[in-house]
Scaffold this motif. Sequence first.
Motif, PDB file in Angstrom:
ATOM      1  N   LYS A 156       0.836  -1.213   0.000  1.00  0.00           N
ATOM      2  CA  LYS A 156       0.000   0.000   0.000  1.00  0.00           C
ATOM      3  C   LYS A 156       0.869   1.259   0.000  1.00  0.00           C
ATOM      4  N   ASP A 159       2.458   1.780  -3.373  1.00  0.00           N
ATOM      5  CA  ASP A 159       1.537   2.398  -4.320  1.00  0.00           C
ATOM      6  C   ASP A 159       1.468   3.905  -4.114  1.00  0.00           C
ATOM      7  N   SER A 163       2.608   6.736  -6.843  1.00  0.00           N
ATOM      8  CA  SER A 163       1.613   7.738  -7.221  1.00  0.00           C
ATOM      9  C   SER A 163       2.157   9.150  -6.994  1.00  0.00           C
ATOM     10  N   HIS A 374       1.392  -4.907 -13.334  1.00  0.00           N
ATOM     11  CA  HIS A 374       1.447  -4.539 -11.925  1.00  0.00           C
ATOM     12  C   HIS A 374       0.375  -5.308 -11.156  1.00  0.00           C
ATOM     13  N   VAL A 376      -2.128  -5.491  -7.248  1.00  0.00           N
ATOM     14  CA  VAL A 376      -2.581  -5.063  -5.929  1.00  0.00           C
ATOM     15  C   VAL A 376      -3.087  -6.304  -5.215  1.00  0.00           C
ATOM     16  N   LEU A 388      -0.803   0.918 -13.379  1.00  0.00           N
ATOM     17  CA  LEU A 388      -0.316   1.923 -12.443  1.00  0.00           C
ATOM     18  C   LEU A 388      -1.355   2.980 -12.104  1.00  0.00           C
ATOM     19  N   ARG A 391      -3.819   1.952  -9.496  1.00  0.00           N
ATOM     20  CA  ARG A 391      -3.298   1.969  -8.126  1.00  0.00           C
ATOM     21  C   ARG A 391      -3.319   3.386  -7.566  1.00  0.00           C
ATOM     22  N   SER A 392      -3.037   4.382  -8.397  1.00  0.00           N
ATOM     23  CA  SER A 392      -3.105   5.767  -7.935  1.00  0.00           C
ATOM     24  C   SER A 392      -4.529   6.149  -7.579  1.00  0.00           C
ATOM     25  N   CYS A 395      -5.369   4.714  -4.227  1.00  0.00           N
ATOM     26  CA  CYS A 395      -4.769   5.492  -3.137  1.00  0.00           C
ATOM     27  C   CYS A 395      -5.621   6.701  -2.801  1.00  0.00           C
TER      28      CYS A 395
END
Length: 430
Positions: A156, A159, A163, A374, A376, A388, A391-392, A395
């Motif tokens: 986490k 990430d 980001s 990638h 998660v 990617l 994942r941003s 977040c």
Amino acid sequence: MSEFFERNFQVIEQRWPAVAQRLLLENAGELQADLVEGLGSTLSINGIQLTSRHDRLAEADLQAGSLPPDATAVHVYGTGLGDLQNRLLEQAEVEHLYVHILNGSVFALVLQLLDQSSWLADPRVEMLYAGDLAELQLPFFALPAELVLADDFNAKIRDRLISETHLAFNNREFDPRAPEIIERLQSTFGLVQRDRDVAELFGTLNGREVFVIATGPSLEQHFERLRGLNSQAERPLLICVDTAYRPLIIQGIRPDIVVSIDQRISARHLPPEDTGAIALVYLPMADPSVIEAWQGRRYAGYSASPVYHQMRQQLPRGELYVGGSVIHPAVDLAVRMGAEQVTLFGADFAFPHDKTHAGWGDGDLGPQLDASRHWVLDGHGQRVKTQLNFRSYLCELERFVAGHPQVRFYNSSRDGAMIVGTAFHPEFVR
């Protein structure tokens, strides 16, 4: 146990006994470690070099040289071979150096192979696992190799680091001076002027539950249940993102509100037929032809982006939170309308079941499954493919959830990404 490990571990055990106990449980033997030589040498872990193989110290000097001159406390994510830590500690202004472990097994292996006692023993150093904290700390250095090698526990924070590192690059498309942005805002100015203010919707729910529907593959599990809401006199308010609209309509599910912010959304995603009873909430970067064709009530708003600064001065409208994805303003709208409970559908931020989106083909909405490199962790604690930018977006949603503790947030599936701050809805999670 090597001589190096005994010396290094003795310092860690004395200073950070809890970290020492965790390091003893790490399985460094599972790593593929190789010595890689060039003009110098370095360690390669699972095919990833921890540092330069030509000049490790020059690399560390380059990194340390970007330290802000007034920074007295610095955070280093990843342990590497200790070069950056040593270089930072040579700078007199550094009073506190926090080292955040991104992969415990990698660090345990390095402790066996190299003497790290110098920086470990420095009284200015504090050590912890990156995942021990929910948020990243500033200012920080992130060791690139360990952003790739980060383990599940620390994923986490990895990430969030990536980001944050990509933020300036991602924002390059949103320059208020860009001709295409100026042209788009000019073309939607009249629509914003005529349409309703999204703020009119704020505070109108009276505690009604809200379902926020995105387009992740797990949405398909719930089509039947959502369709069954049509016959209920009192049901949750349905807010969907623009790309979820067509799949829902095809399944006979009519949302109450559609949220759209992207200039690339077309009538293919938002067909205007039979939309008289459905509200559209949009930001002015949306396609004017799509907005104008919408038959139901239309509500305009802004994000905090500087893109809208000038228009906001001329046409004040309510603001919605945007963190890169349309899921953010959809959730923010639910909260601003007064929802005490929000349940997320299709908010996967990943590609479970080897699909990219519900109701769309592979690549129809941009990303293709084969291009995903990638991962998660999903709600089962397993790695699931993603990209990617997803994942941003995840977040930013987690940060939003953390900032609204008065709202109960539920996730309707374990198959997508684990969303910190949400609980799994007992009626929908299998």
